[in-house]
Design a protein around this motif. Structure first.
Motif, PDB file in Angstrom:
ATOM      1  N   ILE A 392       0.863  -1.194   0.000  1.00  0.00           N
ATOM      2  CA  ILE A 392       0.000   0.000   0.000  1.00  0.00           C
ATOM      3  C   ILE A 392       0.891   1.233   0.000  1.00  0.00           C
ATOM      4  O   ILE A 392       1.822   1.327   0.814  1.00  0.00           O
ATOM      5  CB  ILE A 392      -0.905   0.032   1.258  1.00  0.00           C
ATOM      6  CG1 ILE A 392      -1.748  -1.246   1.339  1.00  0.00           C
ATOM      7  CG2 ILE A 392      -1.808   1.255   1.253  1.00  0.00           C
ATOM      8  CD1 ILE A 392      -2.490  -1.387   2.655  1.00  0.00           C
ATOM      9  N   PRO A 393       0.646   2.196  -0.896  1.00  0.00           N
ATOM     10  CA  PRO A 393       1.443   3.424  -0.890  1.00  0.00           C
ATOM     11  C   PRO A 393       1.319   4.159   0.447  1.00  0.00           C
ATOM     12  O   PRO A 393       0.268   4.140   1.085  1.00  0.00           O
ATOM     13  CB  PRO A 393       0.835   4.251  -2.032  1.00  0.00           C
ATOM     14  CG  PRO A 393       0.155   3.247  -2.914  1.00  0.00           C
ATOM     15  CD  PRO A 393      -0.320   2.165  -2.014  1.00  0.00           C
ATOM     16  N   LYS A 394       2.408   4.813   0.864  1.00  0.00           N
ATOM     17  CA  LYS A 394       2.404   5.507   2.155  1.00  0.00           C
ATOM     18  C   LYS A 394       1.314   6.579   2.239  1.00  0.00           C
ATOM     19  O   LYS A 394       0.699   6.778   3.277  1.00  0.00           O
ATOM     20  CB  LYS A 394       3.772   6.140   2.404  1.00  0.00           C
ATOM     21  CG  LYS A 394       4.867   5.135   2.715  1.00  0.00           C
ATOM     22  CD  LYS A 394       6.171   5.833   3.040  1.00  0.00           C
ATOM     23  CE  LYS A 394       7.267   4.820   3.390  1.00  0.00           C
ATOM     24  NZ  LYS A 394       8.547   5.487   3.725  1.00  0.00           N
ATOM     25  N   LYS A 437       1.256  -1.763   8.451  1.00  0.00           N
ATOM     26  CA  LYS A 437       2.600  -1.423   7.974  1.00  0.00           C
ATOM     27  C   LYS A 437       2.763  -2.064   6.599  1.00  0.00           C
ATOM     28  O   LYS A 437       2.479  -3.247   6.420  1.00  0.00           O
ATOM     29  CB  LYS A 437       3.666  -1.947   8.930  1.00  0.00           C
ATOM     30  CG  LYS A 437       3.560  -1.367  10.338  1.00  0.00           C
ATOM     31  CD  LYS A 437       4.599  -1.967  11.265  1.00  0.00           C
ATOM     32  CE  LYS A 437       4.470  -1.399  12.684  1.00  0.00           C
ATOM     33  NZ  LYS A 437       5.464  -2.003  13.601  1.00  0.00           N
ATOM     34  N   SER A 438       3.207  -1.250   5.642  1.00  0.00           N
ATOM     35  CA  SER A 438       3.262  -1.777   4.274  1.00  0.00           C
ATOM     36  C   SER A 438       4.374  -1.110   3.476  1.00  0.00           C
ATOM     37  O   SER A 438       4.726   0.048   3.721  1.00  0.00           O
ATOM     38  CB  SER A 438       1.909  -1.548   3.594  1.00  0.00           C
ATOM     39  OG  SER A 438       1.889  -2.117   2.303  1.00  0.00           O
ATOM     40  N   GLU A 439       4.920  -1.876   2.519  1.00  0.00           N
ATOM     41  CA  GLU A 439       5.904  -1.355   1.572  1.00  0.00           C
ATOM     42  C   GLU A 439       5.498  -1.836   0.188  1.00  0.00           C
ATOM     43  O   GLU A 439       5.121  -2.999  -0.012  1.00  0.00           O
ATOM     44  CB  GLU A 439       7.308  -1.861   1.909  1.00  0.00           C
ATOM     45  CG  GLU A 439       7.840  -1.309   3.229  1.00  0.00           C
ATOM     46  CD  GLU A 439       9.286  -1.725   3.469  1.00  0.00           C
ATOM     47  OE1 GLU A 439      10.042  -1.839   2.462  1.00  0.00           O
ATOM     48  OE2 GLU A 439       9.651  -1.947   4.632  1.00  0.00           O
ATOM     49  N   LEU A 440       5.577  -0.934  -0.762  1.00  0.00           N
ATOM     50  CA  LEU A 440       5.173  -1.275  -2.128  1.00  0.00           C
ATOM     51  C   LEU A 440       5.999  -2.432  -2.677  1.00  0.00           C
ATOM     52  O   LEU A 440       7.236  -2.464  -2.534  1.00  0.00           O
ATOM     53  CB  LEU A 440       5.322  -0.053  -3.033  1.00  0.00           C
ATOM     54  CG  LEU A 440       4.206   1.009  -2.938  1.00  0.00           C
ATOM     55  CD1 LEU A 440       4.545   2.209  -3.806  1.00  0.00           C
ATOM     56  CD2 LEU A 440       2.868   0.404  -3.347  1.00  0.00           C
ATOM     57  N   ASN A 441       5.288  -3.394  -3.271  1.00  0.00           N
ATOM     58  CA  ASN A 441       5.875  -4.575  -3.938  1.00  0.00           C
ATOM     59  C   ASN A 441       6.662  -5.470  -2.983  1.00  0.00           C
ATOM     60  O   ASN A 441       7.380  -6.366  -3.445  1.00  0.00           O
ATOM     61  CB  ASN A 441       6.775  -4.135  -5.097  1.00  0.00           C
ATOM     62  CG  ASN A 441       6.012  -3.320  -6.131  1.00  0.00           C
ATOM     63  OD1 ASN A 441       4.876  -3.661  -6.474  1.00  0.00           O
ATOM     64  ND2 ASN A 441       6.616  -2.252  -6.609  1.00  0.00           N
ATOM     65  N   ILE A 442       6.540  -5.234  -1.698  1.00  0.00           N
ATOM     66  CA  ILE A 442       7.198  -6.105  -0.713  1.00  0.00           C
ATOM     67  C   ILE A 442       6.154  -6.835   0.128  1.00  0.00           C
ATOM     68  O   ILE A 442       6.262  -8.042   0.354  1.00  0.00           O
ATOM     69  CB  ILE A 442       8.149  -5.295   0.185  1.00  0.00           C
ATOM     70  CG1 ILE A 442       9.317  -4.755  -0.648  1.00  0.00           C
ATOM     71  CG2 ILE A 442       8.669  -6.159   1.334  1.00  0.00           C
ATOM     72  CD1 ILE A 442      10.294  -3.901   0.129  1.00  0.00           C
TER      73      ILE A 442
END
Length: 456
Positions: A392-394, A437-442
């Protein structure tokens, strides 16, 4: 009745009561002082007359009467009687005896040595005068013309002053109440201009008094109403859009099947498409019902629920409906006892929450897999759902819980943007919270904190 009128009336009643109380106290104190002062003068006059009559042999009754009438200390309507031990009247300063007396009164005087008693409008007293073996009784009576006149003037002055004071109080009460409530009237006039079409308008008030606090409270309420209206408009817009798509597809499929000569296989394909669209409508309707459902209804039953049981039930239901999903469940630490992972809540709502969260994790992961970790501490049970998906984008993390909101990188994946909003409402109902908590493509990690049953 207006508040201004109520305040003026209450203020007037309070001030009038205080003025009446003070006036009454002043009058009573003055009356008491007048009586004490006059009785002291009457007593001194009686003793002086008795002393002249009993001690001074050169003064006879006639001369003493003349002295009593012409002395500077003579009192209005003064009467003085002197009696012997045998109740024999020895002296009277006037010819007509108008003091009502009898043997019982004289005995009372001898017993008490000094008494005061009324005699018509006059004030009277009796006292014992001793000389050697002789015990005389003196009765004295007089009318305090000057003192009563002053008391009457004081009474009239207090009454007039009280009436004038009450009238002034009423006028001042109306004036000050109107002046104090003037900001309220301005406040009301501003409120009357606010409608559903201009909820962005705010009430400006710089003061820090109660009116300022009220204006701030109304501005906060208007902000919440504006957000609610925006949410409602967004809900209607998104719902209409989401409903229009499958309905348009259904219409097209039906029109094709009616207008063209199709084979049985073609009709079968159309019916399968129609079934898919109907299932989509059913799912959308269920999601819409969930998002508007009153979770705080008193009909919802709460009780002790084991979180791991809920997780395994959600795993089984998702496995049956979507066998392609790969879901693993594990414990971060072995529970010390069953109460370590028991929360106080509603089983059906919590299962809905974890089904939605695990379904999202699998759906947005290319491998369609998710890992669920059950943990706990002294106060909370913690459930973490991890995936290795698109992330998810920040800039979207702050708005991810809004109904129908979807990140741009998720638009090509089927969904309505309702699940996370429903989950957040359910968790908040259980006095918990959701962290993402999220990071794109991770990947994305969703952490659900729920209070343990012992702390609820």
């Amino acid at each position: 009745m207006k508040i201004q009128t109520k305040i003026a009336i209450q203020f007037s009643i309070i001030v009038a009561s205080l003025l009446s109380l003070f006036s009454w106290i002043i009058y009573q104190q003055s009356a008491s002082y007048r009586e004490e002062e006059f009785m002291e003068r009457l007593k001194n006059k009686a003793l002086t007359t008795g002393s002249f009559f009993i001690k001074v042999d050169e003064i006879d009754k006639a001369l003493l009467k003349i002295i009593d009438k012409n002395t500077l200390t003579a009192l209005h309507d003064e009467k003085i009687l002197i009696f012997s031990d045998k109740n024999e009247l020895l002296y009277s300063n006037i010819d007509d005896i108008v003091i009502d007396y009898d043997a019982a009164l004289l005995d009372r005087v001898r017993e008490a040595k000094y008494i005061e008693f009324p005699s018509g409008e006059n004030e009277s007293l009796g006292l014992v005068y001793n000389l050697g073996q002789e015990h005389y009784v003196i009765l004295a009576s007089a009318f305090d013309k000057f003192g009563r006149s002053k008391l009457k003037n004081l009474r009239e002055t207090l009454v007039v002053g009280l009436i004038i004071g009450i009238l002034i109080t009423i006028l001042l009460g109306i004036f000050f109440a109107g002046n104090a409530l003037k900001p309220v009237n301005i406040f009301i006039s501003k409120l009357s201009t606010i409608t559903a079409n201009n909820l962005r308008q705010r009430i400006e008030h710089d003061s820090k008094d109660e009116i300022g606090l009220l204006a701030a409270a109304f501005n906060n309420m208007l902000s919440r109403l504006e957000q609610s209206f925006e949410l409602q408009r967004s809900f209607v817009s998104h719902a209409s859009h989401e409903l229009r798509t499958p309905l348009a597809a259904l219409k097209s499929e039906v029109e094709i099947s009616l207008e063209e000569n199709l084979s049985i296989e073609q009709h079968r394909g159309i019916l399968q498409n129609i079934r898919q669209d109907i299932n989509r409508l059913i799912n959308l309707s269920n999601d819409l019902l969930q998002i508007v459902r009153p979770f705080k209804s008193p009909l919802i039953n709460f009780g002790e629920v084991r979180i791991d049981d809920i997780i395994f039930q959600a795993q089984d239901e998702l496995g049956l409906g979507k066998p392609e999903y790969r879901i693993t469940v594990k414990y971060a630490q072995e529970p010390e006892n069953e109460y370590s992972i028991i929360v106080f809540g509603n089983e059906a709502l919590l299962k809905t929450t974890f089904i939605n969260l695990i379904d999202n994790a699998c759906k947005y992961s290319p491998m369609q897999q998710a890992e669920v970790i059950i943990d706990f501490n002294k106060t909370h049970t913690i459930v973490t759902i991890k995936d290795e998906g698109i992330g998810i984008p920040k800039e979207d993390l702050e708005t991810i819980f809004k109904p129908f909101y979807r990140s741009k990188n998720a638009l090509n994946i089927s969904g309505f943007g309702i699940g996370l909003s429903v989950c957040n409402k359910i968790v908040e109902l259980h006095k918990g919270k959701i962290d993402i908590k999220s990071e794109l493509n991770i990947g994305t990690k969703v952490i659900v904190h729920l209070p343990n049953a012992a702390n609820n």
